[in-house]
Every structure is written in structure tokens, then in C-alpha cells.
Scaffold this active site. Structure first.
Site, PDB file in Angstrom:
ATOM      1  N   ARG A 239       0.650  -0.982  -0.098  1.00 21.29           N
ATOM      2  CA  ARG A 239       0.052  -0.201   0.218  1.00 21.29           C
ATOM      3  C   ARG A 239       1.038   1.199  -0.047  1.00 21.29           C
ATOM      4  O   ARG A 239       1.863   1.254   0.738  1.00 21.29           O
ATOM      5  CB  ARG A 239      -0.973   0.000   1.110  1.00 21.29           C
ATOM      6  CG  ARG A 239      -2.105  -1.059   1.297  1.00 21.29           C
ATOM      7  CD  ARG A 239      -3.057  -0.840  -0.007  1.00 21.29           C
ATOM      8  NE  ARG A 239      -4.265  -1.835   0.198  1.00 21.29           N
ATOM      9  CZ  ARG A 239      -4.129  -2.998  -0.770  1.00 21.29           C
ATOM     10  NH1 ARG A 239      -3.108  -3.114  -1.474  1.00 21.29           N
ATOM     11  NH2 ARG A 239      -5.135  -3.704  -0.762  1.00 21.29           N
ATOM     12  N   GLU A 268      -2.042   7.355  -5.061  1.00 14.58           N
ATOM     13  CA  GLU A 268      -2.461   6.608  -6.085  1.00 14.58           C
ATOM     14  C   GLU A 268      -3.878   7.331  -6.915  1.00 14.58           C
ATOM     15  O   GLU A 268      -4.744   7.542  -5.876  1.00 14.58           O
ATOM     16  CB  GLU A 268      -2.488   5.314  -5.886  1.00 14.58           C
ATOM     17  CG  GLU A 268      -2.615   4.244  -7.010  1.00 14.58           C
ATOM     18  CD  GLU A 268      -2.720   3.053  -6.638  1.00 14.58           C
ATOM     19  OE1 GLU A 268      -3.208   1.864  -6.837  1.00 14.58           O
ATOM     20  OE2 GLU A 268      -1.571   2.599  -5.807  1.00 14.58           O
ATOM     21  N   HIS A 286      -0.009  -0.561 -10.274  1.00 10.91           N
ATOM     22  CA  HIS A 286      -0.517  -1.568  -9.237  1.00 10.91           C
ATOM     23  C   HIS A 286      -1.099  -2.817 -10.100  1.00 10.91           C
ATOM     24  O   HIS A 286      -2.211  -3.161  -9.943  1.00 10.91           O
ATOM     25  CB  HIS A 286      -1.743  -0.714  -8.851  1.00 10.91           C
ATOM     26  CG  HIS A 286      -2.304  -1.144  -7.409  1.00 10.91           C
ATOM     27  ND1 HIS A 286      -2.989  -0.527  -6.571  1.00 10.91           N
ATOM     28  CD2 HIS A 286      -2.236  -2.475  -6.764  1.00 10.91           C
ATOM     29  CE1 HIS A 286      -3.190  -1.117  -5.415  1.00 10.91           C
ATOM     30  NE2 HIS A 286      -2.906  -2.209  -5.796  1.00 10.91           N
TER      31      HIS A 286
END
Length: 324
Positions: A239, A268, A286
Site C-alpha cells: 500500500r 494513487e 498497481h
């Protein structure tokens, strides 16, 4: 007939399961954009179930907009995009899709590690531009991972899967998490339990596999980066908020650590342009669990959990403690 909103495109496998169960399905089918909060609130208003990708925020306003909502099934292992406490206060279970992302995310982590150490992406860019004049003894040197120390922060399923793979590469494994693994598992993985401080000081490569919580926010920042070896590399496929990206960019620009491989980002999908300018940084969009196998398995979980709730059965992987 119960109604389901799927707040983003997911594999057809999930739709087939829902259709076979006789559910009425509404899919936000825009392949270019995420659903807006207004659109989400409007379309979920008459729904019984919400299936949402982890990129979509489900806050208290959205939950309040759906008075009939019985389940929020998150399409992703994480669930920090959902106000889980508020959902619990409304008696709405929130589920996620753990475990099935383990292999893919571990493989991506190892790929970033190996590619960074051997300058694979940098080499590819060289060959696509000016090329090279031929093999030379001191040309384009990287580093072997064998014999180096890998520090794993977060030794759950993904962390252990990474340890298993990189132990096979003859790396020494240090790890930290809340609870120490049993001795048999440690021996199998060649892993030694220690503190985050010791990992930061001694690891040649650090990889993060902890969840995003208030306690882990900026787990690694300026203080930790100063303690890392100048030759150390950092990998994050967990994360983004685990890392203070401003501090990371500074030490990378100053050559205070050797490089970074990032698959997730603090803001993000935004990525600081400073990272893009650095040759010793690999950036991926990702893709930790972006495999056909993982995404189909995730689709099956959210669909089967929805069907279970519609039948009055308990779904799997409830993350917010709602008792059914």
C-alpha cells in the site's frame, strides 16, 4: 428479485454466477473512468448488494444513500477504501478477497527485486534508444541477490510467499510483524524474526507487505531512510501510504539508497514526476494481483458472497466484525 450494483468492470465469471442465481445486475461499465461519488450514490440507492473495486471510495454518504444495502463486497484484498466502521454501525458486513492474490503479488514483488538488482528495465530502455557497443567487463554492472539480506516487513501470506521464493535465491531473510512465526515455519523459510529498526539497518533489500492502517502510515520515512545502507533497495507492492514518498524521493535523488521498485503510490493513481526521472526506480501501475488467475478468483469470491447473503447464508471474509 434482489438487486446488485457492480461499481466497476470485473471479470465475466462473476456476472455469470450472479445471473445463475437470479439476481438483477447493474454494472458501471465505463472502461476509461472510475465511477463518481454522485453516480455511485444514485445507482446504489435501490440496491441490496454492492460489489466495488478497491479503487472506489465507499464512505458514509454512499452507505446512507442505500437504505436496503445488505452487503458491501470489496473486489480486492485491501478495504481501506470503505468506511468499515460506519458500515458495521448499520449492520452491513464488508467482505474482501484475501489469499487469492498471494501468488501473483509475491511474483510481482520478486520481479521488481530482480529487475532492480540487475538493471533490467534500465537495460531495456538503453536498447530501445542508443543501444550499446558490445560486451565489456565493467559495462552495466548490477548486483546478485544471492547472499544478500532481504528484510520483509509484514510476514503474512504474501510476505511468506516472497520469503519462500527469495530463500530459494539464497537470500538471508529477516522479517517483522506483530507476532513471530512458529519455529518450523521460520526454519522452512530461512527467516529470522527481528525489529523494523534492525531490518532497516541491515537489509540489502526491504519489501513491504503490511496493511494500510493508522499505525503503519509512513512506516518508512526520513528517519528510517537515513539508517538504510547506501546500497539498499526498497520494494513496495503493498500500500502506498506505508512510505513517506517525499522523503523517499529525496534520498533517491541524493543517492542515499540505491533504488526502489514501486507498484503502489501514496496518492494513487498520481505519481510524483521526480520518480519518473530516476533511472534507479521501477514504476508499475498497481499490477500486484493483475493476473487472469487472481482476478477470476477474486470475482468468484465477491459473486459467491453476494449469492450467499441473498440466500440468507453467511459470506466469507467479513472484515468489519458484523455478526450474522
Amino acid at each position: 428479485m434482489s438487486k446488485v450494483l457492480i461499481a466497476g468492470r470485473i471479470p465475466e465469471h462473476a456476472l455469470n454466477i450472479l445471473k445463475d442465481a437470479g439476481l438483477d445486475i447493474d454494472v458501471f461499465d465505463d472502461s476509461q473512468n472510475l465511477i463518481t461519488k454522485d453516480e455511485l450514490s444514485k445507482r446504489v440507492a435501490d440496491k441490496d448488494f454492492l460489489i466495488t473495486p478497491l479503487s472506489t471510495k465507499v464512505d458514509s454518504d454512499v452507505i446512507d444513500a442505500a437504505p436496503n444495502l445488505k452487503l458491501i463486497a470489496n473486489y480486492g484484498a485491501g478495504f481501506n477504501n470503505i468506511d468499515t466502521d460506519y458500515a458495521k454501525s448499520k449492520g452491513i458486513p464488508v467482505t474482501n478477497t484475501p489469499k487469492v492474490s498471494t501468488t501473483s503479488t509475491a511474483e510481482v514483488t520478486c520481479a521488481l527485486m530482480i529487475s532492480l538488482a540487475h538493471r533490467v528495465v534500465e537495460g531495456d530502455q538503453l536498447m530501445r534508444t542508443k543501444g550499446f557497443t558490445g560486451w565489456a567487463p565493467l559495462f552495466f554492472l548490477g548486483h546478485e541477490l544471492a547472499g544478500k539480506t532481504l528484510g520483509i516487513i509484514g510476514m503474512g501470506q504474501i510476505g511468506q510467499a516472497v520469503a519462500k521464493r527469495m530463500h530459494a535465491f539464497d537470500m538471508k531473510i529477516l522479517y517483522n510483524q506483530r507476532h513471530q512465526l512458529d519455529s518450523a515455519t521460520e526454519e522452512k523459510l530461512g527467516a529470522k524474526f527481528t525489529t523494523v529498526d534492525e531490518i532497516v539497518k541491515n537489509a540489502d533489500v526491504i519489501t513491504l507487505h503490511a496493511p494500510a492502517t493508522p499505525e503503519t502510515h509512513h512506516l518508512l520515512g526520513a528517519e528510517q531512510f537515513k539508517e538504510m545502507k547506501n546500497s539498499a533497495m526498497l520494494i513496495n507492492a503493498a500500500r502506498g501510504p506505508l512510505i513517506d514518498e517525499t522523503a523517499l524521493l529525496t534520498v533517491l535523488q541524493n543517492g542515499e539508497i540505491a533504488g526502489a521498485g514501486l507498484d503502489v503510490y501514496e496518492a494513487e493513481p498520481k505519481v510524483d514526476d521526480g520518480f519518473k526521472a530516476l533511472k534507479n526506480v521501477i514504476l508499475t501501475p498497481h499490477i500486484g494481483n493483475a493476473t487472469v488467475e487472481a482476478r477470476d478468483a477474486m470475482a468468484e469470491i465477491v459473486a459467491k458472497n453476494t449469492v450467499a447473503m441473498d440466500k440468507g447464508d453467511k459470506p466469507d471474509y467479513i472484515v468489519n466484525g458484523v455478526e450474522l
